[in-house]
Design a protein around this motif. Sequence first.
Motif, mmCIF file in Angstrom:
data_model
loop_
_atom_site.group_PDB
_atom_site.id
_atom_site.type_symbol
_atom_site.label_atom_id
_atom_site.label_comp_id
_atom_site.label_asym_id
_atom_site.label_seq_id
_atom_site.Cartn_x
_atom_site.Cartn_y
_atom_site.Cartn_z
ATOM 1 N N GLY A 37 47.397 -8.073 55.624
ATOM 2 C CA GLY A 37 48.824 -7.778 55.534
ATOM 3 C C GLY A 37 49.618 -8.764 54.710
ATOM 4 N N GLY A 38 48.943 -9.782 54.171
ATOM 5 C CA GLY A 38 49.636 -10.788 53.369
ATOM 6 C C GLY A 38 50.356 -11.838 54.185
ATOM 7 N N ALA A 39 50.088 -11.893 55.496
ATOM 8 C CA ALA A 39 50.789 -12.842 56.367
ATOM 9 C C ALA A 39 50.653 -14.269 55.857
ATOM 10 C CB ALA A 39 50.236 -12.739 57.785
ATOM 11 N N SER A 40 51.786 -14.930 55.615
ATOM 12 C CA SER A 40 51.777 -16.291 55.070
ATOM 13 C C SER A 40 53.205 -16.798 54.949
ATOM 14 C CB SER A 40 51.133 -16.318 53.682
ATOM 15 O OG SER A 40 51.876 -15.514 52.781
ATOM 16 N N THR A 41 53.343 -18.089 54.749
ATOM 17 C CA THR A 41 54.659 -18.678 54.501
ATOM 18 C C THR A 41 55.263 -18.106 53.228
ATOM 19 O OG1 THR A 41 54.008 -20.728 55.605
ATOM 20 C CG2 THR A 41 55.894 -20.850 54.101
ATOM 21 N N GLU A 42 54.428 -17.898 52.215
ATOM 22 C CA GLU A 42 54.907 -17.340 50.942
ATOM 23 C C GLU A 42 55.485 -15.940 51.148
ATOM 24 O OE1 GLU A 42 52.599 -20.652 50.490
ATOM 25 O OE2 GLU A 42 51.787 -18.773 51.277
ATOM 26 N N ALA A 43 54.840 -15.155 52.025
ATOM 27 C CA ALA A 43 55.321 -13.803 52.308
ATOM 28 C C ALA A 43 56.671 -13.833 53.010
ATOM 29 C CB ALA A 43 54.302 -13.058 53.170
ATOM 30 N N LYS B 141 55.173 -5.104 50.743
ATOM 31 C CA LYS B 141 53.958 -5.623 50.103
ATOM 32 C C LYS B 141 54.309 -6.313 48.783
ATOM 33 C CE LYS B 141 51.822 -3.602 53.444
ATOM 34 N NZ LYS B 141 51.572 -4.375 54.679
ATOM 35 N N TRP B 142 55.237 -5.730 48.052
ATOM 36 C CA TRP B 142 55.708 -6.323 46.792
ATOM 37 C C TRP B 142 56.316 -7.696 47.068
ATOM 38 C CZ3 TRP B 142 60.018 -8.277 44.500
ATOM 39 C CH2 TRP B 142 60.088 -8.259 43.102
ATOM 40 N N ILE C 295 56.835 -14.736 64.947
ATOM 41 C CA ILE C 295 58.048 -15.001 64.176
ATOM 42 C C ILE C 295 58.506 -16.444 64.359
ATOM 43 C CG2 ILE C 295 60.515 -14.433 63.984
ATOM 44 C CD1 ILE C 295 59.733 -11.533 64.699
ATOM 45 N N SER C 296 58.442 -16.927 65.604
ATOM 46 C CA SER C 296 58.921 -18.282 65.894
ATOM 47 C C SER C 296 58.057 -19.362 65.247
ATOM 48 C CB SER C 296 58.988 -18.505 67.408
ATOM 49 O OG SER C 296 57.710 -18.434 67.996
ATOM 50 N N LYS C 297 56.837 -19.012 64.835
ATOM 51 C CA LYS C 297 56.000 -19.969 64.104
ATOM 52 C C LYS C 297 56.617 -20.296 62.743
ATOM 53 C CE LYS C 297 51.559 -18.543 66.133
ATOM 54 N NZ LYS C 297 50.254 -17.888 65.857
ATOM 55 N N TYR C 298 57.296 -19.314 62.179
ATOM 56 C CA TYR C 298 57.940 -19.509 60.879
ATOM 57 C C TYR C 298 59.409 -19.899 61.032
ATOM 58 C CZ TYR C 298 53.895 -16.911 59.033
ATOM 59 O OH TYR C 298 52.624 -16.475 58.705
ATOM 60 N N ILE C 299 60.100 -19.239 61.979
ATOM 61 C CA ILE C 299 61.532 -19.433 62.154
ATOM 62 C C ILE C 299 61.797 -19.762 63.624
ATOM 63 C CG2 ILE C 299 63.834 -18.479 61.722
ATOM 64 C CD1 ILE C 299 62.019 -18.514 59.249
ATOM 65 N N PRO C 300 61.976 -21.032 63.964
ATOM 66 C CA PRO C 300 62.159 -21.395 65.375
ATOM 67 C C PRO C 300 63.475 -20.916 65.969
ATOM 68 C CG PRO C 300 62.401 -23.319 63.954
ATOM 69 C CD PRO C 300 61.915 -22.210 63.082
ATOM 70 N N LYS C 301 64.485 -20.691 65.128
ATOM 71 C CA LYS C 301 65.781 -20.244 65.624
ATOM 72 C C LYS C 301 65.796 -18.725 65.719
ATOM 73 C CE LYS C 301 70.757 -20.870 64.894
ATOM 74 N NZ LYS C 301 71.815 -21.424 64.019
ATOM 75 N N ILE C 302 65.632 -18.186 66.950
ATOM 76 C CA ILE C 302 65.457 -16.747 67.112
ATOM 77 C C ILE C 302 66.563 -16.108 67.965
ATOM 78 C CG2 ILE C 302 62.956 -16.846 66.773
ATOM 79 C CD1 ILE C 302 62.654 -16.673 69.821
ATOM 80 N N GLU C 303 67.726 -16.742 68.035
ATOM 81 C CA GLU C 303 68.815 -16.200 68.846
ATOM 82 C C GLU C 303 69.265 -14.821 68.378
ATOM 83 O OE1 GLU C 303 68.718 -19.207 67.589
ATOM 84 O OE2 GLU C 303 68.924 -20.647 69.234
ATOM 85 N N ASN C 304 69.132 -14.538 67.086
ATOM 86 C CA ASN C 304 69.575 -13.248 66.536
ATOM 87 C C ASN C 304 68.513 -12.158 66.655
ATOM 88 O OD1 ASN C 304 71.151 -15.450 65.283
ATOM 89 N ND2 ASN C 304 72.190 -13.794 64.209
ATOM 90 N N LEU C 305 67.376 -12.485 67.248
ATOM 91 C CA LEU C 305 66.252 -11.554 67.302
ATOM 92 C C LEU C 305 66.295 -10.701 68.564
ATOM 93 C CD1 LEU C 305 63.449 -10.623 66.200
ATOM 94 C CD2 LEU C 305 62.449 -12.486 67.555
ATOM 95 N N THR D 97 55.598 -10.733 59.861
ATOM 96 C CA THR D 97 55.909 -11.533 58.673
ATOM 97 C C THR D 97 57.219 -11.095 58.018
ATOM 98 O OG1 THR D 97 53.533 -11.766 58.287
ATOM 99 C CG2 THR D 97 54.996 -12.398 56.498
ATOM 100 N N THR D 98 57.382 -9.785 57.845
ATOM 101 C CA THR D 98 58.620 -9.274 57.247
ATOM 102 C C THR D 98 59.816 -9.618 58.127
ATOM 103 O OG1 THR D 98 57.431 -7.451 56.192
ATOM 104 C CG2 THR D 98 59.817 -7.204 56.444
ATOM 105 N N ALA D 99 59.649 -9.447 59.431
ATOM 106 C CA ALA D 99 60.725 -9.772 60.374
ATOM 107 C C ALA D 99 61.095 -11.250 60.291
ATOM 108 C CB ALA D 99 60.300 -9.407 61.795
ATOM 109 N N ALA D 100 60.098 -12.102 60.173
ATOM 110 C CA ALA D 100 60.355 -13.539 60.046
ATOM 111 C C ALA D 100 61.166 -13.830 58.789
ATOM 112 C CB ALA D 100 59.045 -14.314 60.024
ATOM 113 N N GLY D 101 60.839 -13.163 57.699
ATOM 114 C CA GLY D 101 61.592 -13.347 56.468
ATOM 115 C C GLY D 101 63.035 -12.892 56.610
#
Length: 289
Positions: A135-141, A36-37, A201-211, A167-171
């Motif tokens: 949950g704060g979901a956003s690009t900034e998060a 959250k921080w 997650i793919s909306k923020y990070i299209p490269k998801i091979e490591n997921l 969101t956290t996973a995407a970051g």
Amino acid sequence: MFEKLYSPVEKLKLAAFNKLFVKRDDLIDPYISGNKWRKLKYILAKAEAENKNHLVTFGGTYSNHLVATAAAASRSGLKSTAFVRGEKVKNEMLLLCELFGMYLIFTDRESYKDKPALFEKYFKSDVSAYFIDEGGASTEAVIGCSEIIDELNDVYDHIFCAAGTGTTAAGLLDGIVKNNLKTKLHVVPVLKNGIFIKEEISKYIPKIENLVLHTDYHFGGYAKTTPELFKFIKDFTANTGLLIDPVYTAKMFYAITDLQLKKVIKSDDKILAIHTGGLLGIFGMKDKF
């Protein structure tokens, strides 16, 4: 407010693991806890840049996000309002929100589904109001959570995190990709049918091979539990001294231990678990312990 950060990496002593570590984001702040921080760090920066001084957000009656937003707003000299899902109640979490000055609007579940419409209805004429999604979901998060990887001094074979919105996973994945790491990111959705999180997650990070997604550890759904999970929490906390919550981190650590038992991950693999905080949520289930 967001300049100082204390989140050490500690080794956990569990018999089945030789190299299990935890990133202690739960120690960052007692109220603006863990992820959250990190999510609010750049959300508040954007609100300030847009000259907004009234944070408007959404959450359930035991939402750590609401407490975190209320605390962050209070410390920053901002107003805060929350649409709370469901009928009007009183509990420890909402008490903290109100003590931090947050105004609560209890909302029926059907209306709650359309958050932009609620914001428009109540705050259309308030030019100072700033919309913060549940949950704060956003690009900034995502940007804020990606900094977890930048803080690491070691490289890990596997990084684990629990997920609600993704969101956290995407970051984390963004940080792994930007740093050209081969680390596998293991995401444990805490709700049923969590496969949708891959799409989020793919909306923020299209490269998801490591997921890698593990969708079988929800224990019945979001904020759902079983006696088996509560026994795990008691044993884990007593053996490690690390407090975990039933909604997120307990399900993640259960997944880690189960995957090691099933030989999906090896006892000698170097593993980092992200402790995303949220421990106040335990109060919502205090009668089950």
